[in-house]
Scaffold this motif. Sequence first.
Motif, short mmCIF file in Angstrom:
data_model
loop_
_atom_site.label_atom_id
_atom_site.label_comp_id
_atom_site.label_asym_id
_atom_site.label_seq_id
_atom_site.Cartn_x
_atom_site.Cartn_y
_atom_site.Cartn_z
N GLU A 292 22.96 32.69 46.54
CA GLU A 292 23.80 31.51 46.34
C GLU A 292 22.98 30.23 46.43
N ALA A 293 22.00 30.19 47.33
CA ALA A 293 21.18 28.99 47.51
C ALA A 293 20.31 28.70 46.29
N MET A 294 20.09 29.71 45.45
CA MET A 294 19.21 29.54 44.30
C MET A 294 19.97 29.25 43.01
N MET A 295 21.30 29.20 43.04
CA MET A 295 22.06 28.99 41.81
C MET A 295 21.85 27.60 41.22
N TYR A 296 21.63 26.60 42.09
CA TYR A 296 21.30 25.26 41.58
C TYR A 296 20.02 25.32 40.76
N THR A 297 19.02 26.02 41.29
CA THR A 297 17.74 26.16 40.61
C THR A 297 17.89 26.92 39.30
N VAL A 298 18.66 28.01 39.33
CA VAL A 298 18.86 28.82 38.12
C VAL A 298 19.56 28.00 37.04
N SER A 299 20.62 27.29 37.42
CA SER A 299 21.37 26.51 36.42
C SER A 299 20.51 25.40 35.84
N LEU A 300 19.71 24.75 36.68
CA LEU A 300 18.85 23.68 36.18
C LEU A 300 17.76 24.24 35.26
N THR A 301 17.25 25.42 35.59
CA THR A 301 16.24 26.06 34.74
C THR A 301 16.81 26.35 33.36
N ILE A 302 18.03 26.85 33.30
CA ILE A 302 18.67 27.16 32.01
C ILE A 302 18.89 25.88 31.20
N VAL A 303 19.37 24.84 31.88
CA VAL A 303 19.62 23.57 31.19
C VAL A 303 18.30 22.97 30.68
N ALA A 304 17.28 23.01 31.52
CA ALA A 304 15.97 22.45 31.13
C ALA A 304 15.39 23.19 29.93
N MET A 305 15.52 24.51 29.93
CA MET A 305 14.97 25.29 28.83
C MET A 305 15.81 25.16 27.56
N THR A 306 17.08 24.80 27.69
CA THR A 306 17.89 24.48 26.52
C THR A 306 17.31 23.26 25.82
N PHE A 307 17.01 22.23 26.59
CA PHE A 307 16.41 21.02 26.02
C PHE A 307 15.02 21.30 25.46
N GLY A 308 14.20 22.00 26.24
CA GLY A 308 12.85 22.31 25.79
C GLY A 308 12.84 23.19 24.55
N GLY A 309 13.80 24.12 24.47
CA GLY A 309 13.89 25.00 23.30
C GLY A 309 14.18 24.24 22.03
N VAL A 310 15.08 23.26 22.11
CA VAL A 310 15.39 22.43 20.94
C VAL A 310 14.16 21.65 20.49
N LEU A 311 13.46 21.05 21.45
CA LEU A 311 12.28 20.24 21.12
C LEU A 311 11.20 21.08 20.43
N GLU A 312 10.98 22.29 20.95
CA GLU A 312 9.91 23.12 20.38
C GLU A 312 10.30 23.70 19.03
N LYS A 313 11.52 24.25 18.92
CA LYS A 313 11.93 24.94 17.70
C LYS A 313 12.03 24.00 16.52
N THR A 314 12.47 22.77 16.75
CA THR A 314 12.66 21.83 15.64
C THR A 314 11.40 21.03 15.33
N GLY A 315 10.32 21.26 16.06
CA GLY A 315 9.06 20.59 15.78
C GLY A 315 8.92 19.22 16.39
N MET A 316 9.88 18.80 17.22
CA MET A 316 9.81 17.46 17.82
C MET A 316 8.62 17.34 18.76
N LEU A 317 8.41 18.39 19.56
CA LEU A 317 7.29 18.37 20.50
C LEU A 317 5.97 18.33 19.75
N LYS A 318 5.88 19.08 18.67
CA LYS A 318 4.65 19.10 17.85
C LYS A 318 4.41 17.72 17.25
N ALA A 319 5.48 17.06 16.80
CA ALA A 319 5.33 15.73 16.21
C ALA A 319 4.77 14.73 17.22
N ILE A 320 5.24 14.83 18.46
CA ILE A 320 4.75 13.94 19.52
C ILE A 320 3.27 14.21 19.80
#
Length: 459
Positions: A292-320
């Motif tokens: 239970e104490a780790m659910m904050y960490t797990v949820s934030l990891t999923i949210v962070a990787m959602t954002f990171g996944g969009v940036l990488e897949k669409t080429g935004m990170l590469k453009a930067i």
Amino acid sequence: MIGAMAITIIKFEGSPHIPLILGAVVSAFIAWRLGHKWDEIENGIYHGIRLALPAIVIIIAVGIIIGAWIGGGVVATMVYYGLKLITPSFFLVSITLITAIVSLAIGSSWSTMGTIGVAGMGIGISMGIPAPMVAGAIISGSYFGDKMSPLSDTTNLASGVAGSNLFEHIRHMFYSTIPGMVIALIAYWFLGRQFADTSINNQDIIAVMNELQTQFVISPWLLLIPAAVIVLVARKVPALPALIVGIILGFLAHVFVQGGSVHEAVNTLYGGFKIETENKLIGELFNRGGIEAMMYTVSLTIVAMTFGGVLEKTGMLKAIVDKILLIARTGKQLVATTVVSSFFTNVVAAEQYISIVVPGRMYARVYREKHLHPKNLSRALEDGGTLTSPFVPWNTCGVFILSTLSVHPFAYAPYAIVNYIVPIISILFAATGFTIQKITDTEAKQLERQEQEAQAQNI
């Protein structure tokens, strides 16, 4: 996203979840407006989350093992004997070296911080040393060992992405990492001198030790449990099975050594350990752990990787990163740019692995063109990516440390000396050309052929 993150965390002291979701929504909308199909964007999100699944499993396992080891008296035993054996003036140096050795043996900074680190926090705080200072020393030692261990996933990832030999990569990191560790140990020695006079804290330390003996069965035999986990991983047993063995042993210790019921031990694995005590320090140190104490960490990891996944897949990170490459006209500038880019990727993509993979894939060709040995790239990726991830509050590493050691990244940042000194040394070496290895034109062509063959095999 960065602006929203700064306002949310610094001004409102809020959670980074919503700014990351906002960043994912805005970046997805921009990608859609620029012609990317929603299926493509969605696949990028799922790809990003899949990258984080191994980390999520480890996060959950660490939460369980913290609960099991606290309930089983393992952490209490480590804290008790630590208070007896380690002097306050040398504690910061000692805990840095201990975590470095353990992390080097098992190849995991997270596992080290989630086990030895938790006990180290208890010892240091009981001695009257500020929590951010203790956490910084633990992080420095843990990441030093992780970075230099051939068993580490990030070490293998960096050498693999860059196309360098694993042990050549580790030897090349000696130049920047060993001086960084020496500087950190000297700094911790100076910081520790202010705690040489422990007369003020002696009564507190005695009170903690007495309370530990009241609440737990303290036995040196319990130290065999963390020793077993270290031996298993040192013998190349994967981290997850080794942690599971530690969980089982901690569970058995809770029932058969501490005298807890099976019901209590099972609940501890999920909800964490609960202790009733008038000693506030003991309460803060031992009321923790569990899934239970780790659910904050797990949820934030999923949210962070959602954002990171969009940036990488669409080429935004590469453009930067491509824009950043425009200023790297020489080999020296390229190495320094790699270190900075890896840190920047940690900030925007919120994941340590992406900070190694994305710049590594993008810069590998440029390194060959400038006749720079691949080990220069792999070292720069680790110096800028692996080590700086704990400084970003919404990065998976920063979130994990906050959940495990209960210290905010902004608080421990000044004391995680290895983690910021080594990137600075790496940039200085790049500027002077010191330790920057070159390759011949023939070697560059050979590396290019090897990469083309590897790509053909993957296809």
